[in-house]
Motif scaffolding. Structure first.
Motif, mmCIF file in Angstrom:
data_model
loop_
_atom_site.group_PDB
_atom_site.id
_atom_site.type_symbol
_atom_site.label_atom_id
_atom_site.label_comp_id
_atom_site.label_asym_id
_atom_site.label_seq_id
_atom_site.Cartn_x
_atom_site.Cartn_y
_atom_site.Cartn_z
ATOM 1 N N ILE A 69 16.983 3.293 -14.229
ATOM 2 C CA ILE A 69 15.733 3.322 -14.980
ATOM 3 C C ILE A 69 14.514 3.453 -14.071
ATOM 4 N N GLU A 70 14.518 2.795 -12.887
ATOM 5 C CA GLU A 70 13.345 2.892 -12.016
ATOM 6 C C GLU A 70 13.146 4.322 -11.514
ATOM 7 N N ASN A 71 14.221 5.067 -11.319
ATOM 8 C CA ASN A 71 14.104 6.463 -10.905
ATOM 9 C C ASN A 71 13.623 7.343 -12.050
ATOM 10 N N LEU A 72 14.052 7.028 -13.259
ATOM 11 C CA LEU A 72 13.574 7.768 -14.423
ATOM 12 C C LEU A 72 12.081 7.534 -14.638
ATOM 13 N N VAL A 73 11.654 6.299 -14.450
ATOM 14 C CA VAL A 73 10.231 5.984 -14.589
ATOM 15 C C VAL A 73 9.427 6.710 -13.519
ATOM 16 N N GLN A 74 9.889 6.675 -12.275
ATOM 17 C CA GLN A 74 9.180 7.362 -11.191
ATOM 18 C C GLN A 74 9.097 8.862 -11.468
ATOM 19 N N ALA A 75 10.172 9.461 -11.913
ATOM 20 C CA ALA A 75 10.156 10.892 -12.227
ATOM 21 C C ALA A 75 9.149 11.180 -13.337
ATOM 22 N N SER A 76 9.094 10.314 -14.320
ATOM 23 C CA SER A 76 8.150 10.503 -15.426
ATOM 24 C C SER A 76 6.710 10.363 -14.954
ATOM 25 N N ILE A 77 6.448 9.416 -14.063
ATOM 26 C CA ILE A 77 5.096 9.262 -13.516
ATOM 27 C C ILE A 77 4.687 10.519 -12.760
ATOM 28 N N ILE A 123 0.839 -1.206 0.000
ATOM 29 C CA ILE A 123 0.000 0.000 0.000
ATOM 30 C C ILE A 123 0.872 1.254 0.000
ATOM 31 N N TYR A 124 1.927 1.240 0.781
ATOM 32 C CA TYR A 124 2.854 2.376 0.769
ATOM 33 C C TYR A 124 3.444 2.567 -0.634
ATOM 34 N N ASN A 125 3.797 1.488 -1.296
ATOM 35 C CA ASN A 125 4.376 1.559 -2.638
ATOM 36 C C ASN A 125 3.407 2.216 -3.617
ATOM 37 N N VAL A 126 2.136 1.856 -3.544
ATOM 38 C CA VAL A 126 1.124 2.494 -4.401
ATOM 39 C C VAL A 126 1.099 3.995 -4.121
ATOM 40 N N SER A 127 1.056 4.340 -2.866
ATOM 41 C CA SER A 127 1.005 5.749 -2.466
ATOM 42 C C SER A 127 2.245 6.507 -2.931
ATOM 43 N N PHE A 128 3.415 5.901 -2.760
ATOM 44 C CA PHE A 128 4.649 6.560 -3.174
ATOM 45 C C PHE A 128 4.698 6.754 -4.685
ATOM 46 N N ARG A 129 4.234 5.786 -5.453
ATOM 47 C CA ARG A 129 4.214 5.913 -6.920
ATOM 48 C C ARG A 129 3.375 7.109 -7.351
ATOM 49 N N LEU A 130 2.302 7.376 -6.610
ATOM 50 C CA LEU A 130 1.425 8.498 -6.958
ATOM 51 C C LEU A 130 1.970 9.839 -6.480
ATOM 52 N N ASN A 171 3.039 18.258 -5.943
ATOM 53 C CA ASN A 171 3.363 17.627 -7.217
ATOM 54 C C ASN A 171 4.809 17.961 -7.529
ATOM 55 N N ILE A 172 5.637 16.969 -7.499
ATOM 56 C CA ILE A 172 7.067 17.192 -7.677
ATOM 57 C C ILE A 172 7.385 17.237 -9.157
ATOM 58 N N LYS A 173 7.496 18.440 -9.694
ATOM 59 C CA LYS A 173 7.762 18.598 -11.123
ATOM 60 C C LYS A 173 9.245 18.527 -11.436
ATOM 61 N N ASP A 174 10.109 18.987 -10.533
ATOM 62 C CA ASP A 174 11.529 18.916 -10.848
ATOM 63 C C ASP A 174 12.231 17.836 -10.036
ATOM 64 N N PHE A 175 11.568 16.717 -9.892
ATOM 65 C CA PHE A 175 12.133 15.531 -9.267
ATOM 66 C C PHE A 175 13.361 15.063 -10.042
ATOM 67 N N THR A 176 13.419 15.397 -11.325
ATOM 68 C CA THR A 176 14.501 14.921 -12.183
ATOM 69 C C THR A 176 15.863 15.423 -11.738
ATOM 70 N N SER A 177 15.918 16.544 -11.056
ATOM 71 C CA SER A 177 17.214 17.050 -10.603
ATOM 72 C C SER A 177 17.775 16.223 -9.450
ATOM 73 N N GLN A 178 16.919 15.414 -8.794
ATOM 74 C CA GLN A 178 17.334 14.638 -7.637
ATOM 75 C C GLN A 178 17.595 13.174 -7.962
ATOM 76 N N ILE A 179 17.495 12.787 -9.222
ATOM 77 C CA ILE A 179 17.591 11.368 -9.541
ATOM 78 C C ILE A 179 18.905 11.031 -10.215
ATOM 79 N N ASP A 180 19.245 9.760 -10.119
ATOM 80 C CA ASP A 180 20.391 9.277 -10.875
ATOM 81 C C ASP A 180 19.867 8.639 -12.155
ATOM 82 N N LYS A 200 13.340 12.080 -23.051
ATOM 83 C CA LYS A 200 13.958 13.356 -22.665
ATOM 84 C C LYS A 200 14.872 13.193 -21.446
ATOM 85 N N LEU A 201 14.398 12.443 -20.457
ATOM 86 C CA LEU A 201 15.187 12.266 -19.238
ATOM 87 C C LEU A 201 16.481 11.505 -19.506
#
Length: 148
Positions: A82-90, A10-17, A70-79, A142-143
């Motif tokens: 691929i899972e971080n790129l997907v999360q940033a895109s979501i 359940i936490y994972n669902v919440s975090f993805r959103l 809504n974290i729009k510039d999450f991309t500056s915090q990621i490496d 793009k990412l």
């Protein structure tokens, strides 16, 4: 399924959103509290309870998305994982699009089951899913380029 696994899912669902640990935890806790009051806590956690609780997370997220960051510039915090790129895109999707993509593509549930909380027909939900997937594909391209 044991209770700890249930909570983690359940936490994972919440975090993805949401993409932010504390707020994801708050929403997951609220959803679990609401759902477990409907069931006898002595019962074994079932897949049905997981689905109902996941839907409750989606409902809370949609009804409170204007107050949730809504974290729009999450991309500056990621490496470049691929899972971080997907999360940033979501996280760059609109709230309803996030719910649709998480519900169908991450959880594997049927879109029509969202009808109770979003009040959209299957055709409209499929349209949102198509657009969300297209946006994710474009955003991931793009990412990947910007992370090089």
């Amino acid at each position: 399924m044991n209770f700890n696994t249930f909570i983690l899912k359940i936490y994972n669902v919440s975090f993805r959103l949401i993409g932010e640990e504390n707020k994801a935890s708050d929403i997951a806790t609220l959803a679990v509290d609401r759902v477990l009051t409907k069931f006898n806590c002595q019962e074994t956690i079932t897949d049905k309870m997981l689905k109902i609780c996941s839907m409750e997370v989606c409902y809370i997220f949609l009804t409170e998305s204007n107050t949730i960051c809504n974290i729009k510039d999450f991309t500056s915090q990621i490496d470049n994982k691929i899972e971080n790129l997907v999360q940033a895109s979501i996280l760059m999707l609109e709230p309803l699009n996030r719910v649709v993509i998480v519900w169908k593509d991450i959880l594997g549930y049927e879109l029509i089951e969202l009808n109770d909380i979003v009040k959209l027909q299957k055709k409209e939900l499929n349209y949102l899913l198509f657009n969300s997937r297209k946006h994710l594909k474009d955003q991931l391209s793009k990412l990947k380029i910007s992370q090089k």
